[in-house]
Motif scaffolding. Sequence first.
Motif, PDB file in Angstrom:
ATOM      1  N   GLU A 159      40.882  33.800  45.203  1.00 43.37           N
ATOM      2  CA  GLU A 159      41.238  35.216  45.250  1.00 43.37           C
ATOM      3  C   GLU A 159      42.398  35.505  46.196  1.00 43.37           C
ATOM      4  O   GLU A 159      42.873  36.629  46.270  1.00 43.37           O
ATOM      5  CB  GLU A 159      40.030  36.044  45.683  1.00 43.37           C
ATOM      6  N   SER A 160      42.874  34.503  46.916  1.00 40.87           N
ATOM      7  CA  SER A 160      43.930  34.739  47.904  1.00 40.87           C
ATOM      8  C   SER A 160      45.263  35.073  47.260  1.00 40.87           C
ATOM      9  O   SER A 160      46.115  35.699  47.881  1.00 40.87           O
ATOM     10  CB  SER A 160      44.089  33.510  48.804  1.00 40.87           C
ATOM     11  N   ARG A 161      45.457  34.667  46.009  1.00 41.36           N
ATOM     12  CA  ARG A 161      46.713  34.953  45.314  1.00 41.36           C
ATOM     13  C   ARG A 161      46.516  34.785  43.816  1.00 41.36           C
ATOM     14  O   ARG A 161      45.592  34.108  43.368  1.00 41.36           O
ATOM     15  CB  ARG A 161      47.826  34.031  45.814  1.00 41.36           C
TER      16      ARG A 161
ATOM     17  N   ALA B 278      43.015  42.773  47.757  1.00 39.49           N
ATOM     18  CA  ALA B 278      42.894  43.474  49.033  1.00 39.49           C
ATOM     19  C   ALA B 278      43.202  44.961  48.859  1.00 39.49           C
ATOM     20  O   ALA B 278      43.973  45.360  47.985  1.00 39.49           O
ATOM     21  CB  ALA B 278      43.837  42.859  50.066  1.00 39.49           C
ATOM     22  N   ALA B 279      42.593  45.776  49.724  1.00 37.09           N
ATOM     23  CA  ALA B 279      42.858  47.217  49.711  1.00 37.09           C
ATOM     24  C   ALA B 279      44.209  47.503  50.353  1.00 37.09           C
ATOM     25  O   ALA B 279      44.682  46.759  51.215  1.00 37.09           O
ATOM     26  CB  ALA B 279      41.750  47.955  50.455  1.00 37.09           C
ATOM     27  N   ASP B 280      44.841  48.594  49.913  1.00 39.02           N
ATOM     28  CA  ASP B 280      46.134  49.012  50.447  1.00 39.02           C
ATOM     29  C   ASP B 280      45.984  50.427  51.000  1.00 39.02           C
ATOM     30  O   ASP B 280      45.726  51.364  50.238  1.00 39.02           O
ATOM     31  CB  ASP B 280      47.194  48.976  49.346  1.00 39.02           C
TER      32      ASP B 280
ATOM     33  N   ASN C  50      50.351  37.754  46.637  1.00 39.86           N
ATOM     34  CA  ASN C  50      49.345  37.457  47.652  1.00 39.86           C
ATOM     35  C   ASN C  50      48.357  38.614  47.788  1.00 39.86           C
ATOM     36  O   ASN C  50      48.723  39.785  47.641  1.00 39.86           O
ATOM     37  CB  ASN C  50      50.009  37.187  49.001  1.00 39.86           C
ATOM     38  N   ASP C  51      47.115  38.267  48.066  1.00 43.27           N
ATOM     39  CA  ASP C  51      46.043  39.244  48.307  1.00 43.27           C
ATOM     40  C   ASP C  51      45.968  40.304  47.204  1.00 43.27           C
ATOM     41  O   ASP C  51      46.056  41.510  47.475  1.00 43.27           O
ATOM     42  CB  ASP C  51      46.233  39.926  49.668  1.00 43.27           C
TER      43      ASP C  51
ATOM     44  N   TRP D 165      52.126  46.331  43.492  1.00 38.73           N
ATOM     45  CA  TRP D 165      51.969  45.147  44.330  1.00 38.73           C
ATOM     46  C   TRP D 165      53.344  44.504  44.497  1.00 38.73           C
ATOM     47  O   TRP D 165      54.248  44.735  43.696  1.00 38.73           O
ATOM     48  CB  TRP D 165      51.025  44.130  43.690  1.00 38.73           C
TER      49      TRP D 165
ATOM     50  N   GLU E  82      41.578  46.400  41.979  1.00 39.14           N
ATOM     51  CA  GLU E  82      41.875  44.978  42.105  1.00 39.14           C
ATOM     52  C   GLU E  82      42.713  44.530  40.912  1.00 39.14           C
ATOM     53  O   GLU E  82      42.573  45.047  39.804  1.00 39.14           O
ATOM     54  CB  GLU E  82      40.575  44.173  42.176  1.00 39.14           C
TER      55      GLU E  82
ATOM     56  N   ASP F  35      37.394  30.842  48.858  1.00 38.57           N
ATOM     57  CA  ASP F  35      36.978  32.193  48.474  1.00 38.57           C
ATOM     58  C   ASP F  35      37.545  32.492  47.094  1.00 38.57           C
ATOM     59  O   ASP F  35      38.743  32.287  46.847  1.00 38.57           O
ATOM     60  CB  ASP F  35      37.508  33.231  49.467  1.00 38.57           C
TER      61      ASP F  35
END
Length: 391
Positions: A209-211, A284-286, A280-281, A255, A294, A183
């Motif tokens: 996109e994972s990190r 991702a939404a927080d 990491n991530d 982050w 992003e 991904d």
Amino acid sequence: MRKPLQNLLPVLLPMAFLLLALMVLSLLFVTRPQATRHSVEANLPPVSVVVAQPRDLRIPVSVRGWVMPFQEQTLQAGSRGVVTYIAPNLVAGGGFRQGQLLVELSDRQLETELQFARADELKAEHTLRQTELESAGRHQAGTAGVLMAAAQQSAQLLEAAAHQHVVDLQTRQQQARIFAPFDGWVMVENVALGMQVQSGTPLARLFAESRVNIRVALLDEQLALLELPSTGSLPATPPSTARITWRDGSKRFHWQGNITGTEGRVDELTRQTLVNIRVNDPFAADPAQPQRPELHLGTLVEVELSGRLMPGLYEVPRAAIHNGSQLWIVNQRGRLERRSLTILYQGRHSIYVTQGIHPGERILLTQLSNAAEGLPVALVDLPQDQAEWTP
């Protein structure tokens, strides 16, 4: 008789006025208000202080860094051919999912070779079956039997080679269909429909996109304050954590990250070491920050690294320091004393001191233009919860 009185009148009249004046003055003196003595207090400058207390502290190291890909891969053509399909999202900035078909190639020569290879495989299978039937129908001994066995073995080898050739060509054909390895997002795309490519031709640059990785440059004195990942046989110490901040006008978004290591060398010009921080991530939404965007590549961010635990440090606000390494102490007699300090590190808001002050001493916070050794000052009463300074 009247004439002598008239002669005395110029003398008696002034004397009467003088006597009356003396009586009035006596009356005023007797009825005067009594003066009250008051002590005159000196006009001392009011000052604020903070009580010095040594503590075990983790010194924060504040720097800036750039967001970079943590995992990056060049998408290459697995075989030669003509580009016949490109995924719509295979453009710079486009996102994709693992296993998605990104590019497909067509090689007519490969297709022709595969057809001939399948025909050769069928021919070899037919020859092998005939040889096996002949061997089963004839039980010959001696030289004829040896020749028959050799013919059967040769047919088996030819059939296996033909089958392997078909498998190899099918593998090359499968390599003409290029799928996403993870991904991620597209950084650069270098492919177009109808383009002729060879095996190994770069088609695009992708990143996961994972990190993401944030690279910062640190001085030796900053590096000495941090916990780095262990590379030896000693027990591993958890590496220093990082708080990443990006500003959007008056808004701040955060982050969390961890130090993954250094690049193993010191820059000869800047004398700084490059340190990598993994987040990491990052996309991702927080829930705690519903408007957080992003964390895109190339973004300049603020990084605050948590240092290792240092015992017995004094944390002094920057406003209290003057001449680089000095401050004022308000002694027990309410007078100023100048102190020279041994400074371990100068942070953004605080100075971290190892020597020069003692527990319980009062550090001057107020800026005085006429500060001098022995100057008397008046302390401003502080609430109990402000007896120790908090950055």
